[in-house]
Design a protein around this motif. Structure first.
Motif, PDB file in Angstrom:
ATOM      1  N   PHE A  27      -1.002  10.059  -5.117  1.00  0.00           N
ATOM      2  CA  PHE A  27      -1.775   9.065  -4.384  1.00  0.00           C
ATOM      3  C   PHE A  27      -3.095   8.776  -5.086  1.00  0.00           C
ATOM      4  O   PHE A  27      -3.454   7.609  -5.304  1.00  0.00           O
ATOM      5  CB  PHE A  27      -2.040   9.557  -2.957  1.00  0.00           C
ATOM      6  N   PHE A  28      -3.843   9.816  -5.446  1.00  0.00           N
ATOM      7  CA  PHE A  28      -5.153   9.604  -6.059  1.00  0.00           C
ATOM      8  C   PHE A  28      -5.024   9.105  -7.497  1.00  0.00           C
ATOM      9  O   PHE A  28      -5.910   8.397  -7.986  1.00  0.00           O
ATOM     10  CB  PHE A  28      -5.982  10.881  -5.985  1.00  0.00           C
ATOM     11  N   THR A  73      -6.254  12.816   5.707  1.00  0.00           N
ATOM     12  CA  THR A  73      -7.120  11.919   6.467  1.00  0.00           C
ATOM     13  C   THR A  73      -7.926  11.034   5.522  1.00  0.00           C
ATOM     14  O   THR A  73      -8.075   9.834   5.754  1.00  0.00           O
ATOM     15  CB  THR A  73      -8.066  12.724   7.373  1.00  0.00           C
ATOM     16  N   VAL A  74      -8.438  11.627   4.445  1.00  0.00           N
ATOM     17  CA  VAL A  74      -9.138  10.840   3.421  1.00  0.00           C
ATOM     18  C   VAL A  74      -8.192   9.816   2.802  1.00  0.00           C
ATOM     19  O   VAL A  74      -8.560   8.657   2.586  1.00  0.00           O
ATOM     20  CB  VAL A  74      -9.731  11.760   2.331  1.00  0.00           C
ATOM     21  N   MET A  75      -6.977  10.244   2.522  1.00  0.00           N
ATOM     22  CA  MET A  75      -5.987   9.324   1.962  1.00  0.00           C
ATOM     23  C   MET A  75      -5.741   8.147   2.893  1.00  0.00           C
ATOM     24  O   MET A  75      -5.633   6.999   2.455  1.00  0.00           O
ATOM     25  CB  MET A  75      -4.677  10.075   1.687  1.00  0.00           C
ATOM     26  N   SER A  76      -5.656   8.416   4.177  1.00  0.00           N
ATOM     27  CA  SER A  76      -5.444   7.351   5.146  1.00  0.00           C
ATOM     28  C   SER A  76      -6.634   6.395   5.172  1.00  0.00           C
ATOM     29  O   SER A  76      -6.457   5.169   5.248  1.00  0.00           O
ATOM     30  CB  SER A  76      -5.226   7.941   6.541  1.00  0.00           C
ATOM     31  N   PRO A 119       0.805  -1.207   0.000  1.00  0.00           N
ATOM     32  CA  PRO A 119       0.000   0.000   0.000  1.00  0.00           C
ATOM     33  C   PRO A 119       0.850   1.273   0.000  1.00  0.00           C
ATOM     34  O   PRO A 119       1.991   1.225   0.400  1.00  0.00           O
ATOM     35  CB  PRO A 119      -0.791  -0.110   1.304  1.00  0.00           C
ATOM     36  N   MET A 120       0.261   2.365  -0.426  1.00  0.00           N
ATOM     37  CA  MET A 120       1.010   3.602  -0.607  1.00  0.00           C
ATOM     38  C   MET A 120       1.385   4.235   0.726  1.00  0.00           C
ATOM     39  O   MET A 120       0.590   4.251   1.657  1.00  0.00           O
ATOM     40  CB  MET A 120       0.189   4.574  -1.461  1.00  0.00           C
ATOM     41  N   ASP A 121       2.575   4.749   0.800  1.00  0.00           N
ATOM     42  CA  ASP A 121       3.107   5.347   2.018  1.00  0.00           C
ATOM     43  C   ASP A 121       2.721   6.821   2.061  1.00  0.00           C
ATOM     44  O   ASP A 121       3.195   7.631   1.264  1.00  0.00           O
ATOM     45  CB  ASP A 121       4.625   5.187   2.048  1.00  0.00           C
ATOM     46  N   LEU A 122       1.860   7.184   3.001  1.00  0.00           N
ATOM     47  CA  LEU A 122       1.390   8.571   3.085  1.00  0.00           C
ATOM     48  C   LEU A 122       2.512   9.540   3.428  1.00  0.00           C
ATOM     49  O   LEU A 122       2.394  10.739   3.178  1.00  0.00           O
ATOM     50  CB  LEU A 122       0.283   8.685   4.139  1.00  0.00           C
ATOM     51  N   TRP A 166      -6.623   3.205   9.737  1.00  0.00           N
ATOM     52  CA  TRP A 166      -6.560   4.602   9.321  1.00  0.00           C
ATOM     53  C   TRP A 166      -6.454   5.491  10.562  1.00  0.00           C
ATOM     54  O   TRP A 166      -6.864   5.118  11.660  1.00  0.00           O
ATOM     55  CB  TRP A 166      -7.778   4.981   8.485  1.00  0.00           C
ATOM     56  N   GLU A 167      -5.887   6.653  10.368  1.00  0.00           N
ATOM     57  CA  GLU A 167      -5.708   7.605  11.465  1.00  0.00           C
ATOM     58  C   GLU A 167      -5.969   9.017  10.964  1.00  0.00           C
ATOM     59  O   GLU A 167      -5.791   9.314   9.770  1.00  0.00           O
ATOM     60  CB  GLU A 167      -4.280   7.524  12.024  1.00  0.00           C
ATOM     61  N   VAL A 168      -6.394   9.875  11.862  1.00  0.00           N
ATOM     62  CA  VAL A 168      -6.558  11.290  11.531  1.00  0.00           C
ATOM     63  C   VAL A 168      -5.179  11.879  11.251  1.00  0.00           C
ATOM     64  O   VAL A 168      -4.240  11.694  12.039  1.00  0.00           O
ATOM     65  CB  VAL A 168      -7.253  12.047  12.671  1.00  0.00           C
ATOM     66  N   GLN A 169      -5.064  12.580  10.125  1.00  0.00           N
ATOM     67  CA  GLN A 169      -3.787  13.141   9.698  1.00  0.00           C
ATOM     68  C   GLN A 169      -3.743  14.653   9.920  1.00  0.00           C
ATOM     69  O   GLN A 169      -4.636  15.226  10.538  1.00  0.00           O
ATOM     70  CB  GLN A 169      -3.557  12.798   8.220  1.00  0.00           C
TER      71      GLN A 169
END
Length: 387
Positions: free
Chosen positions: A59-60, A267-270, A48-51, A258-261
Motif C-alpha cells: 500500500f505505501f 487506520t492511517v491507510m484508510s 483506489p487501493m482495497d484495504l 475513512w474509517e477506524v480499522q
C-alpha cells in the motif's frame, strides 16, 4: 536597489533547480511504481487501493507514486509561467510552445509509450502523458486570461469537480465519450480487435496545471528567497490543515470515507486512501501540500545528492521513455530465461525486491540521462528541447 536585484546568478540558478530536483524526486518514485507494475503484477493493486486485499508495505509503496502525477502536472504549469517570463527578457507568449508540446506529448503517448507499456496495440490506454498533453493544450489557450481568472478557474476545477461525481453516462448515451475523457474513466472506442480507454480523466488535471501556472510569480526575481520559503510553508501547512478538516470529518473532497480499522497502521491507510481517477480534492491537498513543503526545504539545498536527483528532472521525457523500454525488455528477458513463477507471469516474492531493483535501475539510468540532459541543453534543435 532591492536585495533580489543584487542576488548572484548562482543563487538564481539554485532556486530554479529546486523545481528540477522535486521533479526528479517524483520521477524516481514513479520508477519504483513502474517496477511494481512490471514485476509485481500478480498482486496488482486497484485504484483506489482495497484495504482488504493489500498489505501495508505494498500500500505505501503504491502511495509514493500518488505524488508523481499531481507534482509533475503542477510543475509543468509553473515552468510554463517561467518560460513566458524569462529572466532579463521581455515577457513572451507561452501559447505556441504549450500547444505544440502538448500535441507532441499526446503523439508520444499514442505512438511510443503505449507500446512500451503493453508491447502490443490491442488497447490504446490514454494515461498520464495524455493527461499532461491535453492539460498543456488547455493551458495554451487559458493562459491568455487575466491572472486572477486563471487562478479562480484552477481553484474552481480542483475544489468543485467532486460535485460532478454523481453525473454518469452509459456507453450508449450521448455525452458518454466526452465525460469519460473529462471526468470518468471508460472505454471510448471498441471493436473486435482494438479498443481505446481513457484512463486519466483530464478535467481535474487542467485545474492542477492552472494552479501551477499561477504559482509562477512566486519564483520571479521580485520575490526574495525567504519570503518564497515562508509562502510555500504556509501553503503546504494550509493544504494539510484543510485536508485534516475535510477528511477528518468526512465532510467533502473524497468519495471514499475513512474509517477506524483493526489497528493503527490500517487506520492511517484508510485515512490516506484517496481517489486518483479522477484525482479527488483530498488527493490534491495531500500531494501538493507535501510538494510545497519539499520545495521550501529545497530552496537552499545544493549538494551532490540533490544534483544527481536534479538530473532526472532535467530530461523527463527522455528518462520516461528509456525507463519504460528498459523495464519491458528486462521483463521479457527474465521471463524467457527464468520462466513464469506465478501462473503465466514472472514476479518478485517480496515488496523490498521492488525497491532494490528500482535503486539499481536508477543508478544505471543516471548516466544516459545525464548525458542526454547535457546534450539537450547545448542543442539548438527545438525537437530535442521537447525531451
Amino acid at each position: 536597489m532591492s536585495e533580489v536585484a543584487q542576488t548572484p546568478t548562482e543563487v538564481i540558478k539554485k532556486r530554479v533547480a529546486s523545481i528540477d530536483i522535486l521533479r526528479g524526486l517524483v520521477m524516481l518514485f514513479m520508477l519504483v511504481d513502474h517496477v511494481r507494475e512490471r514485476f509485481f503484477f500478480h498482486q496488482n493493486v486497484s485504484d483506489p487501493m482495497d484495504l482488504d486485499t493489500t498489505s501495508p508495505e505494498l500500500f505505501f509503496t503504491r502511495t509514493t507514486a500518488h505524488f508523481c502525477a499531481p507534482v509533475f502536472v503542477f510543475l509543468t504549469g509553473l515552468s510554463a509561467w517561467l518560460y513566458s517570463h524569462p529572466h532579463n527578457k521581455a515577457p513572451r507568449s507561452a501559447t505556441p510552445f504549450l500547444f505544440k508540446r502538448g500535441l507532441f506529448i499526446v503523439f508520444v503517448e499514442i505512438a511510443i509509450i503505449n507500446w512500451l507499456w503493453m508491447g502490443n496495440y490491442d488497447t490504446l490506454w490514454l494515461q498520464v502523458m495524455w493527461a499532461i498533453g491535453i492539460s498543456m493544450i488547455a493551458l495554451s489557450a487559458l493562459c491568455k486570461l487575466p491572472y486572477k481568472a486563471i487562478l479562480a478557474l484552477g481553484l474552481l476545477i480542483v475544489c468543485a469537480h467532486n460535485l460532478l461525481s454523481p453525473i454518469s453516462f452509459n456507453p450508449d448515451e450521448a455525452g458518454y465519450t466526452i465525460w469519460a475523457i473529462l471526468h470518468d474513466r471508460g472505454i471510448i472506442f471498441e471493436s473486435e480487435s482494438f479498443r481505446i480507454k481513457a484512463s486519466y480523466p483530464v478535467l481535474p488535471w487542467i485545474g492542477v496545471i492552472l494552479l501551477g501556472y499561477c504559482m509562477g510569480p512566486l519564483y520571479s526575481r521580485a520575490v526574495e528567497g525567504a519570503k518564497r520559503q515562508s509562502t510555500l510553508v504556509k501553503l503546504g501547512l494550509g493544504f494539510w490543515a484543510l485536508l485534516l478538516i475535510l477528511r477528518g470529518f468526512n465532510i467533502y473532497g473524497e468519495v471514499l470515507p475513512w474509517e477506524v480499522q483493526q489497528d493503527a497502521i490500517h487506520t492511517v491507510m484508510s485515512f490516506i486512501n484517496y481517489t486518483k481517477y479522477p484525482p479527488s480534492l483530498d488527493y490534491v491537498l495531500f500531494t501538493l501540500g507535501a510538494a510545497f513543503l519539499v520545495l521550501a526545504g529545497l530552496e537552499n539545498v545544493n549538494n551532490r545528492f540533490t544534483k544527481a536527483i536534479e538530473t532526472f528532472g532535467s530530461a523527463p521525457m527522455f528518462y520516461y521513455i528509456v525507463h519504460l523500454f528498459v523495464l519491458l525488455v528486462s521483463y521479457r528477458i527474465v521471463l524467457a530465461a527464468v520462466g513464469p513463477n506465478y501462473g503465466d507471469l514472472f514476479a518478485f516474492d517480496y515488496v523490498w525486491q521492488i525497491w532494490l531493483v528500482a535503486v539499481i535501475l536508477a543508478v544505471a539510468l543516471y548516466w544516459p540521462t545525464k548525458a542526454f540532459s547535457k546534450f539537450k541543453h547545448n542543442s539548438k534543435n527545438p525537437l530535442v528541447k521537447y525531451f
